[in-house]
Design a protein around this motif. Structure first.
Motif, PDB file in Angstrom:
ATOM      1  N   TRP A   1       0.898  -1.089  -0.133  1.00 41.59           N
ATOM      2  CA  TRP A   1       0.067  -0.065   0.077  1.00 41.59           C
ATOM      3  C   TRP A   1       0.804   1.349   0.145  1.00 41.59           C
ATOM      4  O   TRP A   1       1.900   1.274   0.450  1.00 41.59           O
ATOM      5  N   THR A   2       0.286   2.517  -0.411  1.00 42.41           N
ATOM      6  CA  THR A   2       1.292   3.551  -0.536  1.00 42.41           C
ATOM      7  C   THR A   2       0.230   4.704  -0.094  1.00 42.41           C
ATOM      8  O   THR A   2      -0.642   4.694   0.659  1.00 42.41           O
ATOM      9  N   GLU A   3       0.788   5.785  -0.867  1.00 42.71           N
ATOM     10  CA  GLU A   3       0.106   7.295  -0.373  1.00 42.71           C
ATOM     11  C   GLU A   3      -1.342   7.166  -0.853  1.00 42.71           C
ATOM     12  O   GLU A   3      -2.029   8.128  -0.420  1.00 42.71           O
ATOM     13  N   LYS A   4      -1.705   6.202  -1.837  1.00 42.81           N
ATOM     14  CA  LYS A   4      -3.128   6.292  -2.209  1.00 42.81           C
ATOM     15  C   LYS A   4      -3.980   5.968  -1.025  1.00 42.81           C
ATOM     16  O   LYS A   4      -5.158   6.531  -1.166  1.00 42.81           O
ATOM     17  N   LEU A   5      -3.615   5.096  -0.170  1.00 41.16           N
ATOM     18  CA  LEU A   5      -4.300   4.792   1.121  1.00 41.16           C
ATOM     19  C   LEU A   5      -4.108   5.881   2.060  1.00 41.16           C
ATOM     20  O   LEU A   5      -5.234   6.292   2.826  1.00 41.16           O
ATOM     21  N   ALA A   6      -2.786   6.310   2.323  1.00 45.16           N
ATOM     22  CA  ALA A   6      -2.464   7.202   3.346  1.00 45.16           C
ATOM     23  C   ALA A   6      -3.485   8.579   3.081  1.00 45.16           C
ATOM     24  O   ALA A   6      -3.824   9.145   4.053  1.00 45.16           O
ATOM     25  N   ASP A   7      -3.424   9.048   1.908  1.00 42.77           N
ATOM     26  CA  ASP A   7      -4.175  10.162   1.830  1.00 42.77           C
ATOM     27  C   ASP A   7      -5.563  10.396   2.308  1.00 42.77           C
ATOM     28  O   ASP A   7      -5.958  11.429   2.973  1.00 42.77           O
ATOM     29  N   PRO A   8      -6.324   9.407   1.926  1.00 42.86           N
ATOM     30  CA  PRO A   8      -7.945   9.372   2.403  1.00 42.86           C
ATOM     31  C   PRO A   8      -7.926   9.297   3.941  1.00 42.86           C
ATOM     32  O   PRO A   8      -8.752   9.887   4.695  1.00 42.86           O
ATOM     33  N   ILE A   9      -6.970   8.354   4.440  1.00 43.02           N
ATOM     34  CA  ILE A   9      -6.752   8.498   5.941  1.00 43.02           C
ATOM     35  C   ILE A   9      -6.637   9.617   6.432  1.00 43.02           C
ATOM     36  O   ILE A   9      -7.120  10.219   7.685  1.00 43.02           O
ATOM     37  N   LEU A  10      -5.799  10.287   5.975  1.00 41.34           N
ATOM     38  CA  LEU A  10      -5.197  11.835   6.492  1.00 41.34           C
ATOM     39  C   LEU A  10      -6.422  12.708   6.369  1.00 41.34           C
ATOM     40  O   LEU A  10      -6.797  13.438   7.313  1.00 41.34           O
ATOM     41  N   GLY A  11      -7.151  12.782   5.335  1.00 47.04           N
ATOM     42  CA  GLY A  11      -8.358  13.698   5.067  1.00 47.04           C
ATOM     43  C   GLY A  11      -9.858  13.254   5.530  1.00 47.04           C
ATOM     44  O   GLY A  11     -10.820  13.763   5.238  1.00 47.04           O
ATOM     45  N   GLY A  12      -9.947  11.986   6.552  1.00 48.38           N
ATOM     46  CA  GLY A  12     -10.949  11.506   7.066  1.00 48.38           C
ATOM     47  C   GLY A  12     -12.085  11.012   6.171  1.00 48.38           C
ATOM     48  O   GLY A  12     -13.414  11.283   6.338  1.00 48.38           O
TER      49      GLY A  12
END
Length: 346
Positions: A210-221
């Motif tokens: 997994w990459t930033e593709k998953l990290a980004d929505p986690i950060l953005g709620g």
């Protein structure tokens, strides 16, 4: 014998063929210091205790750090990038989702903590740690979004574009596309902040990939609906995301429709908040790097002294024989589409 410098005075030189200073916003003070370890993008005096290459080293990079203290983060899996043996042998330890066939030394199997894109291109400056912690205050008025390029570098990129076409047909205006060539955005947060759900389509379906593709929505709620590796529950609370399998596109479309109908977003807030904490404090580059270094030091598997002469790195260019043996570029999309049509119709 352990190094004489104390851990909280440790200096780590990180070098990459991409810009790395923007990664420092992923540390609490934005200065590249994590848990008493200082990371620097340049080491002109060659005083670093450890050296980390991130994908590849910068051009003309040199170090006095001995082989045992050099770590390479392989940011791409073998299906995307070829790392030749001569390049990997310049490092004493690898961090990777999949160990490539050209590797000979020890490796830590892990997500590589690719840099977050969320908030990176916000104006006037990238979103700092404190704002990332606070999260977005934008109202979640949209249902589901996706950011996807038209790249077809490997089979799964073909697969996800086929799936997206089918999903858009099923959802219509409920699904909002973002990406180059179609509804472009300045910052990834623009595609996440106002949506309850975000579709995560990884380049690969490998465990730990997994990459930033998953990290980004986690950060953005936003609640992630993920096409990716099957072991995400080893990193995050599964109550805070859902997995789909795009190898069975029709079933995956039905799965997305069911998720949206069930609407787990309101009840998943505690799990989503915990997953954000895990991401920021455990599963990103800096804590991963510090944990690997401390593990190696505890094993006393590192050389305690520096080299007399600086070492220069050889690049990871693909050898000529590899290029000759590969399938001609114009034929690759045709063969991949044929495979998907024949083998993955479910």
């Amino acid at each position: 014998m352990l190094p004489t410098r104390l851990t909280d005075n440790m200096l780590v030189h990180i070098s990459s063929n991409n810009e790395v200073l923007s990664m420092f916003r992923q540390t609490p003070a934005g200065d590249g210091v994590w848990d008493g370890v200082r990371f620097v993008a340049e080491d002109p005096d060659l005083q670093a205790d450890w050296f980390i290459g991130f994908d590849e080293t910068a051009r003309d990079c040199k170090t006095k750090v001995p082989l045992e203290r050099r770590i390479l983060f392989l940011t791409e899996p073998p299906t995307i990038k070829y790392y030749p043996r001569h390049f990997l042998k310049q490092f004493g330890h690898l961090v990777c989702s999949v160990v490539p066939s050209t590797a000979e030394g020890p490796a830590t199997i892990s997500s590589c903590g690719l840099p977050w894109m969320y908030g990176l291109y916000q104006k006037p400056v990238p979103m700092p740690w404190q704002r990332l912690v606070a999260g977005s205050q934008v109202a979640k008025t949209g249902e589901i979004s996706v950011v996807c390029s038209t790249k077809k570098m490997n089979l799964n990129q073909h697969r996800r574009l086929r799936f997206l076409g089918m999903l858009k047909e099923a959802l219509g205006d409920r699904l909002t596309f973002f990406g180059r060539g179609s509804n472009p955005i300045e910052d990834k947060s623009d595609a996440i902040n106002s949506f309850r759900y975000h579709l995560v389509l990884e380049n690969n379906l490998i465990d730990n990939g997994w990459t930033e593709k998953l990290a980004d929505p986690i950060l953005g709620g936003a609640f992630p609906i993920v096409s990716g590796g099957e072991n995400l529950a080893e990193y995050f609370d599964p109550a805070g995301f859902r997995l789909i399998d795009t190898r069975k596109p029709r079933a995956a479309v039905e799965a997305v429709l069911k998720i949206l109908d069930e609407d787990p977003f309101p009840s998943a807030q505690v799990a989503m908040a915990d997953n954000k904490r895990r991401l920021m404090m455990q599963h990103q580059f800096f804590p991963i790097a510090v944990n690997v270094i401390r593990t190696l030091e505890a094993q006393e598997a590192v050389a305690p002294v520096q080299l007399e002469t600086p070492a220069a790195f050889r690049t990871a260019a693909k050898p000529k024989w590899k290029k000759i043996a590969s399938v001609p570029r114009p034929l690759r999309p045709v063969l991949r589409d044929l495979y998907l049509t024949v083998a993955e119709r479910g």
